[in-house]
Design an enzyme around this catalytic site. Structure first.
Site, mmCIF file in Angstrom:
data_model
loop_
_atom_site.group_PDB
_atom_site.id
_atom_site.type_symbol
_atom_site.label_atom_id
_atom_site.label_comp_id
_atom_site.label_asym_id
_atom_site.label_seq_id
_atom_site.Cartn_x
_atom_site.Cartn_y
_atom_site.Cartn_z
ATOM 1 N N PHE A 35 -12.039 -76.661 45.226
ATOM 2 C CA PHE A 35 -12.510 -75.799 44.127
ATOM 3 C C PHE A 35 -12.781 -77.213 43.140
ATOM 4 O O PHE A 35 -13.534 -76.875 42.282
ATOM 5 C CB PHE A 35 -10.965 -75.585 43.229
ATOM 6 C CG PHE A 35 -10.990 -73.891 43.623
ATOM 7 C CD1 PHE A 35 -11.742 -73.494 44.897
ATOM 8 C CD2 PHE A 35 -9.847 -73.018 42.987
ATOM 9 C CE1 PHE A 35 -11.442 -71.610 45.289
ATOM 10 C CE2 PHE A 35 -9.852 -71.792 43.801
ATOM 11 C CZ PHE A 35 -10.503 -71.132 44.633
ATOM 12 N N GLN A 101 -1.506 -73.181 49.498
ATOM 13 C CA GLN A 101 -2.220 -72.333 48.614
ATOM 14 C C GLN A 101 -3.199 -72.689 49.632
ATOM 15 O O GLN A 101 -4.203 -71.675 49.157
ATOM 16 C CB GLN A 101 -2.242 -73.615 47.802
ATOM 17 C CG GLN A 101 -1.146 -74.221 47.230
ATOM 18 C CD GLN A 101 -1.649 -75.417 45.994
ATOM 19 O OE1 GLN A 101 -2.060 -74.730 45.306
ATOM 20 N NE2 GLN A 101 -1.329 -76.465 46.698
ATOM 21 N N HIS A 121 -0.720 -68.180 48.591
ATOM 22 C CA HIS A 121 -1.825 -67.753 48.021
ATOM 23 C C HIS A 121 -2.310 -66.297 48.642
ATOM 24 O O HIS A 121 -3.390 -65.985 49.157
ATOM 25 C CB HIS A 121 -2.779 -68.117 47.484
ATOM 26 C CG HIS A 121 -2.679 -69.023 46.174
ATOM 27 N ND1 HIS A 121 -3.214 -70.665 46.117
ATOM 28 C CD2 HIS A 121 -1.061 -69.413 45.735
ATOM 29 C CE1 HIS A 121 -2.758 -71.299 44.707
ATOM 30 N NE2 HIS A 121 -1.775 -70.405 44.851
ATOM 31 N N CYS A 132 -2.159 -47.731 48.253
ATOM 32 C CA CYS A 132 -1.505 -47.177 49.708
ATOM 33 C C CYS A 132 -0.492 -48.178 50.322
ATOM 34 O O CYS A 132 0.404 -48.190 51.275
ATOM 35 C CB CYS A 132 -1.366 -46.061 50.466
ATOM 36 S SG CYS A 132 -3.009 -47.124 51.793
ATOM 37 N N CYS A 152 -10.751 -48.040 51.801
ATOM 38 C CA CYS A 152 -9.289 -47.855 52.666
ATOM 39 C C CYS A 152 -9.201 -45.987 53.005
ATOM 40 O O CYS A 152 -10.053 -45.070 52.649
ATOM 41 C CB CYS A 152 -8.050 -47.804 52.040
ATOM 42 S SG CYS A 152 -6.301 -47.128 52.644
HETATM 43 P P1 NAD Z 1 -8.178 -78.387 44.630
HETATM 44 O O1 NAD Z 1 -9.509 -78.139 44.933
HETATM 45 O O2 NAD Z 1 -7.554 -78.564 43.391
HETATM 46 O O3 NAD Z 1 -7.926 -80.141 45.104
HETATM 47 C C1 NAD Z 1 -7.564 -80.359 46.548
HETATM 48 C C2 NAD Z 1 -7.397 -81.846 46.534
HETATM 49 O O4 NAD Z 1 -7.855 -82.441 47.303
HETATM 50 C C3 NAD Z 1 -8.504 -83.032 45.436
HETATM 51 O O5 NAD Z 1 -7.250 -83.639 44.631
HETATM 52 C C4 NAD Z 1 -9.172 -83.674 46.129
HETATM 53 O O6 NAD Z 1 -9.426 -84.623 45.526
HETATM 54 C C5 NAD Z 1 -8.583 -83.547 47.390
HETATM 55 N N1 NAD Z 1 -9.796 -83.650 48.690
HETATM 56 C C6 NAD Z 1 -10.952 -82.681 48.632
HETATM 57 N N2 NAD Z 1 -10.954 -83.867 50.470
HETATM 58 C C7 NAD Z 1 -10.481 -84.756 51.179
HETATM 59 C C8 NAD Z 1 -10.863 -85.657 51.317
HETATM 60 N N3 NAD Z 1 -11.171 -84.644 52.195
HETATM 61 N N4 NAD Z 1 -9.743 -86.219 51.935
HETATM 62 C C9 NAD Z 1 -8.877 -86.823 50.423
HETATM 63 N N5 NAD Z 1 -8.582 -85.777 49.460
HETATM 64 C C10 NAD Z 1 -9.286 -84.677 49.847
HETATM 65 O O7 NAD Z 1 -7.346 -77.751 45.427
HETATM 66 P P2 NAD Z 1 -5.952 -76.780 45.625
HETATM 67 O O8 NAD Z 1 -4.840 -77.776 44.767
HETATM 68 O O9 NAD Z 1 -5.142 -76.151 47.015
HETATM 69 O O10 NAD Z 1 -5.286 -75.409 44.241
HETATM 70 C C11 NAD Z 1 -6.956 -74.995 44.161
HETATM 71 C C12 NAD Z 1 -6.652 -73.825 45.258
HETATM 72 O O11 NAD Z 1 -7.777 -73.299 45.933
HETATM 73 C C13 NAD Z 1 -5.346 -73.117 45.734
HETATM 74 O O12 NAD Z 1 -5.019 -71.803 44.810
HETATM 75 C C14 NAD Z 1 -6.841 -72.094 47.164
HETATM 76 O O13 NAD Z 1 -5.684 -71.522 47.005
HETATM 77 C C15 NAD Z 1 -7.190 -72.087 46.383
HETATM 78 N N6 NAD Z 1 -8.946 -72.579 47.650
HETATM 79 C C16 NAD Z 1 -7.703 -72.566 48.742
HETATM 80 C C17 NAD Z 1 -9.104 -72.895 49.871
HETATM 81 C C18 NAD Z 1 -8.844 -72.758 51.383
HETATM 82 O O14 NAD Z 1 -7.904 -71.918 51.571
HETATM 83 N N7 NAD Z 1 -9.715 -73.859 52.513
HETATM 84 C C19 NAD Z 1 -10.291 -73.172 49.518
HETATM 85 C C20 NAD Z 1 -10.479 -73.957 48.426
HETATM 86 C C21 NAD Z 1 -9.258 -73.252 47.034
#
Ligand code: NAD
Length: 250
Positions: A35, A101, A121, A132, A152
């Site tokens: 994100f 998450q 999440h 439903c 649905c």
């Molecule tokens: P976030 O984007 O807030 O944080 C991700 C963290 O990972 C950041 O600090 C970033 O600097 C670090 N990061 C990213 N790639 C990296 C790498 N290769 N090496 C080291 N560090 C790395 O994400 P979050 O904390 O999970 O929260 C955001 C929300 O986004 C969550 O609620 C989640 O549900 C949702 N989300 C999920 C997905 C997924 O399912 N893959 C993808 C995007 C967002």
């Protein structure tokens, strides 16, 4: 080997109830943008504007135009070294839970038993009916679509079984997460900025005396409490950790 990595391998060696709390950063190597990083989802479209319960209810066409792209590609991602590292801990009998998450299902695809994965999440693997309660596998999205919206059997528009902004977290997954973290002896925070509540508060449930380690390329609110912080790329760090535990690098 870096001093921090050796320190973490020593902590892992001493631990028997490891819990990992993961976020989008563990899956960026799989090609799923996070994100907040440069190139992440926020840069292109603001999920807080679209992935909300009120947009789903008020303007389901706009909601589904945003989400369908995500669901269409969701099955094409592969787990990477971060996911493999946790599967390796599980195979050593040291992993008691992954609290994630992420909604991508890659921990299970990477080999962690689904019973150990608590998705606070939700998940893109299913669609759900808020009226439903019926759930459908994502593979049925096209078949259930009438016009531009999946519907649905009861007539309501379906939503992906993910927690939208303005929605409550699924209570059973949160309870299991708190219980697992409350019983851990080592908590690993991997790939999360840990700014999204209530998940961001979960590390506070670790017992006194439990060790804390962070694997993330930027600081989070927890470094000052951590026993060790591995900065740098998660895939590289986790690949090295797996090798340090005696596993082949994936
Ligand atoms: P976030 O984007 O807030 O944080 C991700 C963290 O990972 C950041 O600090 C970033 O600097 C670090 N990061 C990213 N790639 C990296 C790498 N290769 N090496 C080291 N560090 C790395 O994400 P979050 O904390 O999970 O929260 C955001 C929300 O986004 C969550 O609620 C989640 O549900 C949702 N989300 C999920 C997905 C997924 O399912 N893959 C993808 C995007 C967002």
């Amino acid at each position: 080997m870096s001093g921090e990595r050796k320190e973490l391998l020593d902590l892992i060696g001493e631990s028997v109830r490891i819990v990992a709390l993961t976020g989008a950063g563990i899956s960026t190597a799989s090609g799923i943008p996070d994100f907040r990083s440069a190139g992440g989802i926020w840069e292109k479209e603001d999920p807080m504007e679209v992935a909300t319960l009120s947009v789903f209810r008020r303007d389901p066409e706009r909601f589904w135009a945003f989400y369908r792209k995500r669901l269409d590609t969701a099955g094409s991602y592969e787990p990477y070294p971060g996911h493999a590292f946790l599967a390796h801990l599980a195979s050593l009998g040291k992993l008691s839970a992954v609290v994630t998450q992420n909604i991508d299902g890659l921990h299970q695809a990477g080999g962690v038993d689904a019973a150990l994965v608590h998705e606070v999440h939700g998940s893109v693997r299913e669609l759900e009916c808020l009226s439903c309660g019926e759930r459908f596998p994502r593979a049925r999205l096209d078949e259930l679509t009438v016009g531009t919206l999946p519907v649905c059997a009861c007539g309501e528009v379906l939503k992906p079984a993910v927690v939208l902004f303005e929605e409550m977290l699924p209570e059973p997954a949160v309870e299991r997460s708190i219980e697992a973290i409350g019983g851990c002896d080592l908590l690993l925070l991997i790939g999360s900025s840990l700014v999204v509540y209530p998940a961001a508060g979960l590390p506070g449930y670790r017992p006194a005396g439990a060790r804390l380690a962070v694997i993330n390329d930027e600081p989070t609110p927890w470094e000052s409490d951590a026993d060790v912080w591995l900065s740098g790329d998660i895939a590289e760090q986790c690949g090295e950790l797996s090798a340090g535990l005696g596993f082949a690098r994936d």
